[in-house]
Design a protein around this motif. Structure first.
Motif, mmCIF file in Angstrom:
data_model
loop_
_atom_site.group_PDB
_atom_site.id
_atom_site.type_symbol
_atom_site.label_atom_id
_atom_site.label_comp_id
_atom_site.label_asym_id
_atom_site.label_seq_id
_atom_site.Cartn_x
_atom_site.Cartn_y
_atom_site.Cartn_z
ATOM 1 N N ASP A 145 -12.471 -8.323 18.959
ATOM 2 C CA ASP A 145 -11.410 -7.340 19.172
ATOM 3 C C ASP A 145 -11.110 -6.589 17.877
ATOM 4 O O ASP A 145 -10.918 -5.369 17.880
ATOM 5 C CB ASP A 145 -10.138 -8.029 19.687
ATOM 6 N N ARG A 146 -11.058 -7.337 16.752
ATOM 7 C CA ARG A 146 -10.788 -6.677 15.470
ATOM 8 C C ARG A 146 -11.921 -5.732 15.088
ATOM 9 O O ARG A 146 -11.688 -4.627 14.592
ATOM 10 C CB ARG A 146 -10.575 -7.730 14.380
ATOM 11 N N GLU A 153 -11.652 -2.610 17.167
ATOM 12 C CA GLU A 153 -10.594 -1.742 16.655
ATOM 13 C C GLU A 153 -11.047 -1.044 15.379
ATOM 14 O O GLU A 153 -10.787 0.154 15.184
ATOM 15 C CB GLU A 153 -9.333 -2.568 16.396
ATOM 16 N N GLU A 154 -11.735 -1.790 14.513
ATOM 17 C CA GLU A 154 -12.234 -1.181 13.279
ATOM 18 C C GLU A 154 -13.267 -0.099 13.597
ATOM 19 O O GLU A 154 -13.283 0.956 12.960
ATOM 20 C CB GLU A 154 -12.862 -2.259 12.389
ATOM 21 N N SER A 155 -14.112 -0.361 14.599
ATOM 22 C CA SER A 155 -15.099 0.628 15.002
ATOM 23 C C SER A 155 -14.430 1.891 15.518
ATOM 24 O O SER A 155 -14.853 3.012 15.224
ATOM 25 C CB SER A 155 -16.018 0.041 16.073
ATOM 26 N N ARG A 156 -13.330 1.711 16.299
ATOM 27 C CA ARG A 156 -12.596 2.878 16.804
ATOM 28 C C ARG A 156 -11.995 3.685 15.652
ATOM 29 O O ARG A 156 -11.981 4.916 15.672
ATOM 30 C CB ARG A 156 -11.497 2.431 17.774
ATOM 31 N N ARG A 157 -11.501 2.979 14.638
ATOM 32 C CA ARG A 157 -10.942 3.682 13.485
ATOM 33 C C ARG A 157 -12.014 4.451 12.734
ATOM 34 O O ARG A 157 -11.790 5.581 12.277
ATOM 35 C CB ARG A 157 -10.264 2.677 12.555
ATOM 36 N N SER A 205 -12.857 7.492 14.690
ATOM 37 C CA SER A 205 -11.801 8.482 14.516
ATOM 38 C C SER A 205 -11.941 9.184 13.172
ATOM 39 O O SER A 205 -11.778 10.411 13.067
ATOM 40 C CB SER A 205 -10.431 7.804 14.625
#
Length: 337
Positions: free
Chosen positions: A89-90, A93-97, A100
Motif C-alpha cells: 500500500d505504501r 501511494e509512493e508510485s502515485r506521488r 503525479s
C-alpha cells in the motif's frame, strides 16, 4: 548464556520494517512459540526492559500476540502477509506521488520556457515566402545543430504532391548525411498518389518515420527545440498561401506545437510496409482479384493457414469487421495501389 537466536535475522524481515534486533527477537518468539518476557530476555541475552519495548513493537506490528503475560507467535503467513500488504500500500501511494510529480513536469517546463522567453524579450517571428527557403532553412539549421528532429504535418493532397516532387529529396539526403531525422504525419488518402509510396519508402529507409490519419488540422512543423513553422492561416496548407509562413523562434511555441504533434502521432497509424505489412497487403490484393485462400497460398508459396493468419492481421490493423470491409479500407489507405 550464549544467544542462539541473534544470528537468525533475515534481511526480508528488515525490508518489511523490522530492524535487526526486532527481526532476531521475532525469530526467537517463533522458535519458542510461547514465552514470558523473562524467558525471551534470557534467550536474547538482553535487558528485560529493552526486550519488553521490542516486544511491544512486535505486538503493534501484529506479528506477535500478548496473552496473560505471555507472548505467542502468530502464524508467519498471516503475520508477514499483513506487513507485506501494508508495504505494498505504501509503495502504491509512493508510485502515485511519483506519477503525479511526473505529470506536473510538463507544466513546470512550460513555466520555465515562458520565463526564459519573458527574460529574452519579444521572440523573433520571421515571415518567409517560398518553399525552397523553407526546406533550405531546415537543412541550414540542421547543419548548425546535428542531429535535429523534424516533426511536420502534411495536411492534404496538394501539399503532399509538392512534398514528394520537390522537397522530399533534400530531406532524405540530409537524413543520409546524419543531419536530421524526419517524422511526418500525412492523410491516409495521399498514399494512393503517384510517387508517394516510393518517396516515403526512401524516407523511412534513411531513418525517417511516417504515420497516417484520416484528417489533419493544418500544416505546421517543429525543428529541434527552438524553431517552429506556422502557416499564415491556421488550417490552411502551404500551396494555398503561396508558401508564406512564419518561422517562430521561441521554446514555448515549439513546446506547444510539439505537444500537439505528439498527441496526433499517438493517434496515427504506422505505414503498413515492412515484412509483416507486405504479407498483409499481398493477401488483400490477391483476394481483391477474386482468388480464394487456396489459390492465394499457391501463388505466394505459403500454407492456407498462413494466408488466413495474414487476413486476420490485416483485419485487426484495418479495424475491419469482415474481409470485404478490410478490402474497402485497404483500398482507401492505398494498400492496393
Amino acid at each position: 548464556m550464549r544467544n542462539e537466536f541473534t544470528t537468525a535475522t533475515d534481511d526480508p524481515l528488515e525490508t518489511l520494517g523490522l530492524d535487526h534486533a526486532q527481526a532476531a527477537l521475532y525469530t526467537a518468539v517463533l522458535r519458542l512459540h510461547r514465552a514470558t518476557l523473562n524467558e525471551l530476555a534470557e534467550a536474547m541475552d538482553g535487558p528485560v526492559d529493552k526486550v519488553g519495548r521490542q516486544l511491544q513493537e512486535l505486538v503493534r506490528l501484529g506479528v506477535v500476540d500478548e496473552r496473560s503475560g505471555e507472548y505467542l507467535a502468530r502464524h508467519p503467513a498471516a503475520a508477514l502477509g499483513r506487513l507485506i500488504a501494508e508495504r505494498l500500500d505504501r509503495l502504491a501511494e509512493e508510485s502515485r506521488r511519483i506519477d503525479s510529480a511526473l505529470g506536473s513536469i510538463r507544466g513546470l517546463i512550460r513555466d520555465y520556457d515562458a520565463g526564459r522567453d519573458y527574460q529574452d524579450g519579444p521572440f523573433p517571428v520571421e515571415l518567409v515566402s517560398g518553399a525552397d527557403i523553407l526546406y533550405e532553412s531546415v537543412v541550414g539549421m540542421a547543419v548548425q545543430a546535428p542531429r535535429m528532429d523534424i516533426c511536420t504535418v502534411v495536411p492534404d493532397e496538394r501539399t503532399m504532391n509538392d512534398f514528394v516532387r520537390k522537397f522530399a529529396d533534400p530531406w532524405i539526403d540530409a537524413q543520409e548525411r546524419d543531419l536530421l531525422t524526419v517524422h511526418v504525419l500525412i492523410p491516409v488518402a495521399t498514399l494512393a498518389l503517384p510517387g508517394v509510396r516510393a518517396q516515403l519508402q526512401r524516407l523511412v529507409t534513411t531513418g525517417g518515420r511516417v504515420r497516417t490519419m484520416d484528417r489533419l488540422p493544418s500544416w505546421f512543423m517543429t525543428a529541434g527545440t527552438s524553431v517552429a513553422g506556422l502557416p499564415a492561416q491556421w488550417g490552411g496548407n502551404l500551396p494555398d498561401h503561396a508558401y508564406n509562413f512564419y518561422l517562430v523562434r521561441a521554446h514555448i511555441v515549439v513546446g506547444v506545437l510539439r505537444s500537439l504533434f505528439d498527441e496526433l502521432w499517438n493517434r496515427a497509424v504506422p505505414l503498413p510496409w515492412g515484412r509483416r505489412g507486405d504479407g498483409m497487403m499481398q493477401v488483400i490484393r490477391l483476394a481483391a482479384q477474386g482468388m480464394c485462400d487456396e489459390s492465394i497460398a499457391r501463388q505466394l508459396g505459403v500454407s492456407v493457414r498462413t494466408v488466413r493468419a495474414r487476413f486476420a492481421d490485416a483485419m485487426t490493423e484495418l479495424s475491419a469487421q469482415s474481409r470485404f470491409h478490410a478490402g474497402v479500407e485497404a483500398a482507401r489507405r492505398g494498400w492496393l495501389g
